[in-house]
Write a protein that holds these residues in place. Sequence first.
Motif, PDB file in Angstrom:
ATOM      1  N   ALA A  89       0.827  -1.203   0.000  1.00 16.24           N
ATOM      2  CA  ALA A  89       0.000   0.000   0.000  1.00 16.24           C
ATOM      3  C   ALA A  89       0.866   1.259   0.000  1.00 16.24           C
ATOM      4  CB  ALA A  89      -0.918  -0.006   1.224  1.00 16.24           C
ATOM      5  N   GLY A  90       0.543   2.162  -0.890  1.00 17.38           N
ATOM      6  CA  GLY A  90       1.303   3.401  -1.027  1.00 17.38           C
ATOM      7  C   GLY A  90       2.297   3.393  -2.156  1.00 17.38           C
ATOM      8  N   ASP A  91       2.624   2.210  -2.702  1.00 12.20           N
ATOM      9  CA  ASP A  91       3.593   2.124  -3.793  1.00 12.20           C
ATOM     10  C   ASP A  91       2.936   2.447  -5.121  1.00 12.20           C
ATOM     11  OD1 ASP A  91       5.529   1.390  -2.030  1.00 12.20           O
ATOM     12  OD2 ASP A  91       5.473  -0.745  -2.511  1.00 12.20           O
ATOM     13  N   ARG A  92       3.745   2.947  -6.027  1.00 13.05           N
ATOM     14  CA  ARG A  92       3.308   3.135  -7.411  1.00 13.05           C
ATOM     15  C   ARG A  92       3.847   1.974  -8.239  1.00 13.05           C
ATOM     16  NH1 ARG A  92       1.243   7.321 -10.454  1.00 13.05           N
ATOM     17  NH2 ARG A  92       1.313   8.670  -8.631  1.00 13.05           N
ATOM     18  N   VAL A  93       2.975   1.365  -9.008  1.00 14.64           N
ATOM     19  CA  VAL A  93       3.384   0.217  -9.824  1.00 14.64           C
ATOM     20  C   VAL A  93       4.396   0.703 -10.864  1.00 14.64           C
ATOM     21  CG1 VAL A  93       2.600  -1.601 -11.383  1.00 14.64           C
ATOM     22  CG2 VAL A  93       1.156  -0.894  -9.464  1.00 14.64           C
ATOM     23  N   PRO A  94       5.617   0.138 -10.889  1.00 13.10           N
ATOM     24  CA  PRO A  94       6.676   0.677 -11.750  1.00 13.10           C
ATOM     25  C   PRO A  94       6.666   0.170 -13.186  1.00 13.10           C
ATOM     26  CG  PRO A  94       7.559  -1.063 -10.370  1.00 13.10           C
ATOM     27  CD  PRO A  94       6.126  -0.914  -9.981  1.00 13.10           C
ATOM     28  N   ALA A  95       5.898  -0.907 -13.475  1.00 20.31           N
ATOM     29  CA  ALA A  95       5.854  -1.468 -14.832  1.00 20.31           C
ATOM     30  C   ALA A  95       4.627  -2.361 -14.937  1.00 20.31           C
ATOM     31  CB  ALA A  95       7.129  -2.257 -15.134  1.00 20.31           C
ATOM     32  N   ASP A  96       4.287  -2.745 -16.146  1.00 19.69           N
ATOM     33  CA  ASP A  96       3.187  -3.693 -16.324  1.00 19.69           C
ATOM     34  C   ASP A  96       3.638  -5.076 -15.863  1.00 19.69           C
ATOM     35  OD1 ASP A  96       1.841  -1.608 -17.386  1.00 19.69           O
ATOM     36  OD2 ASP A  96       1.484  -2.509 -19.358  1.00 19.69           O
ATOM     37  N   GLY A  97       2.802  -5.747 -15.078  1.00 16.16           N
ATOM     38  CA  GLY A  97       3.211  -7.046 -14.575  1.00 16.16           C
ATOM     39  C   GLY A  97       2.045  -7.960 -14.278  1.00 16.16           C
ATOM     40  N   ARG A  98       2.316  -9.274 -14.344  1.00 20.31           N
ATOM     41  CA  ARG A  98       1.337 -10.308 -14.004  1.00 20.31           C
ATOM     42  C   ARG A  98       1.378 -10.549 -12.502  1.00 20.31           C
ATOM     43  NH1 ARG A  98      -1.902 -13.885 -12.742  1.00 20.31           N
ATOM     44  NH2 ARG A  98      -2.648 -15.541 -14.141  1.00 20.31           N
ATOM     45  N   VAL A  99       0.213 -10.585 -11.866  1.00 19.18           N
ATOM     46  CA  VAL A  99       0.146 -10.787 -10.422  1.00 19.18           C
ATOM     47  C   VAL A  99       0.534 -12.223 -10.107  1.00 19.18           C
ATOM     48  CG1 VAL A  99      -1.324 -10.760  -8.386  1.00 19.18           C
ATOM     49  CG2 VAL A  99      -1.641  -9.035 -10.175  1.00 19.18           C
ATOM     50  N   LEU A 100       1.560 -12.391  -9.251  1.00 22.85           N
ATOM     51  CA  LEU A 100       1.967 -13.713  -8.778  1.00 22.85           C
ATOM     52  C   LEU A 100       1.334 -14.051  -7.440  1.00 22.85           C
ATOM     53  CD1 LEU A 100       5.802 -13.582  -9.554  1.00 22.85           C
ATOM     54  CD2 LEU A 100       4.003 -14.663 -10.931  1.00 22.85           C
ATOM     55  N   ARG A 101       1.247 -13.060  -6.574  1.00 22.74           N
ATOM     56  CA  ARG A 101       0.674 -13.249  -5.248  1.00 22.74           C
ATOM     57  C   ARG A 101      -0.034 -11.963  -4.853  1.00 22.74           C
ATOM     58  NH1 ARG A 101       1.698 -11.684  -0.302  1.00 22.74           N
ATOM     59  NH2 ARG A 101       3.602 -10.598  -0.959  1.00 22.74           N
ATOM     60  N   ALA A 102      -1.200 -12.099  -4.235  1.00 23.22           N
ATOM     61  CA  ALA A 102      -1.971 -10.933  -3.816  1.00 23.22           C
ATOM     62  C   ALA A 102      -2.572 -11.192  -2.448  1.00 23.22           C
ATOM     63  CB  ALA A 102      -3.066 -10.614  -4.832  1.00 23.22           C
ATOM     64  N   ALA A 103      -2.332 -10.256  -1.529  1.00 22.98           N
ATOM     65  CA  ALA A 103      -2.919 -10.324  -0.196  1.00 22.98           C
ATOM     66  C   ALA A 103      -3.756  -9.062  -0.001  1.00 22.98           C
ATOM     67  CB  ALA A 103      -1.838 -10.428   0.872  1.00 22.98           C
ATOM     68  N   ASN A 104      -5.066  -9.194  -0.263  1.00 22.34           N
ATOM     69  CA  ASN A 104      -5.984  -8.047  -0.187  1.00 22.34           C
ATOM     70  C   ASN A 104      -5.494  -6.889  -1.057  1.00 22.34           C
ATOM     71  OD1 ASN A 104      -7.653  -9.361   1.763  1.00 22.34           O
ATOM     72  ND2 ASN A 104      -6.217  -8.740   3.378  1.00 22.34           N
ATOM     73  N   LEU A 105      -4.944  -7.234  -2.207  1.00 22.01           N
ATOM     74  CA  LEU A 105      -4.329  -6.230  -3.074  1.00 22.01           C
ATOM     75  C   LEU A 105      -5.404  -5.452  -3.836  1.00 22.01           C
ATOM     76  CD1 LEU A 105      -1.705  -5.031  -4.237  1.00 22.01           C
ATOM     77  CD2 LEU A 105      -1.786  -6.808  -5.994  1.00 22.01           C
ATOM     78  N   GLU A 106      -5.383  -4.120  -3.692  1.00 18.90           N
ATOM     79  CA  GLU A 106      -6.269  -3.236  -4.437  1.00 18.90           C
ATOM     80  C   GLU A 106      -5.431  -2.129  -5.058  1.00 18.90           C
ATOM     81  OE1 GLU A 106      -9.470  -1.791  -2.074  1.00 18.90           O
ATOM     82  OE2 GLU A 106     -10.388  -3.770  -1.799  1.00 18.90           O
ATOM     83  N   VAL A 107      -5.770  -1.789  -6.299  1.00 18.89           N
ATOM     84  CA  VAL A 107      -4.962  -0.846  -7.066  1.00 18.89           C
ATOM     85  C   VAL A 107      -5.862   0.233  -7.660  1.00 18.89           C
ATOM     86  CG1 VAL A 107      -3.418  -0.578  -9.043  1.00 18.89           C
ATOM     87  CG2 VAL A 107      -3.245  -2.606  -7.602  1.00 18.89           C
TER      88      VAL A 107
END
Length: 337
Positions: free
Chosen positions: A145-163
């Motif tokens: 939380a708080g990070d900016r996604v630096p490139a396009d990427g496929r999600v490998l693992r997500a823990a309550n991940l919201e973007v």
Amino acid sequence: MIDAAWCAEPDEIARRLDVDPTRGLDPDEARRRLRQTGPNRLAEPAARPWWRLLLAQFANPLAVTLGAAAAVAGVVERSYREAIAIGIALALNGVLGFLQERRSERAVAELRHMLSPSARVRRGGAVLAVPAAELVPGDVVLVRAGDRVPADGRVLRAANLEVDESGLTGETLPVSKSAVSLDGEAGLADRTSMCHMTSTVTRGSGELLVTTTGTRTEVGKVADLLAHTSTEPTPLQRQLDRLGLRLALLAGGAVVVVAAVLWLAGGSLGEVITVAVALGVAAIPEGLPAAVAVTLTLACGRWRGSGRSSNACRRSRHSVRRRSSAPTRPARSPSTG
């Protein structure tokens, strides 16, 4: 570049990118790929030469009309004082506008340099802080939380991940992300197994396998389209252009009418020309461009001093777009950090 990465399983994507997600790329392999793909940054618009920026301050109907009035006043009417006054007003407007634009461009360049983003990347089994510009396809990026996604990427693992992808898709609410692959084609806003460059993580944490970088990302394609789009004038510029045309038309109409009346009344040719030119010059507000430039400069100075903006004030939409391309990193929310 991996096509339709949202449809494939993470293991398949990792196999195609020749990487073990649990260890990440070897640093030497990452450097080799960086030489092949180039830096992970969007193409920046070419800086305008100073002389073109200066000439742009006079490329409007009002400035052209004032220049013509100054020429007529000096050549026909022999009113050199009037011609010099108009020339000084035009020069003052051009210099103030030029300095303000140059100051804005320097402020944006400094802001982009200070806010060069970094990313947490797993390479060689260790988590490293790497400049976002050095990411390559195959890198495993850790986001929270708080990070900016630096490139396009496929999600490998997500823990309550919201973007938050509002800047790219227009969606007003954060989108939940997961590692579950999708079936068939999916629109940009529906690719829940992908995270895209410049999006912001609003909740949770996750791991991404970088699939595309730089201008090959989705936002890079948008930036490329914008780079080939003509720059439109701002509302203020359009209003001043319309005002200049109206003043020129009104002054021209008044000059023709007065000249015709004097000619029909028996006036001499020299008298008709002198009166018509004097009327035309008097009808043009030579102080308007300088007044507008001074007012904008003072207003920007007060705006910056009030603490409601950065050091970059914008006179044109082109500058706004250049400013928006500067990387920023949002502050982490206390409730999610």
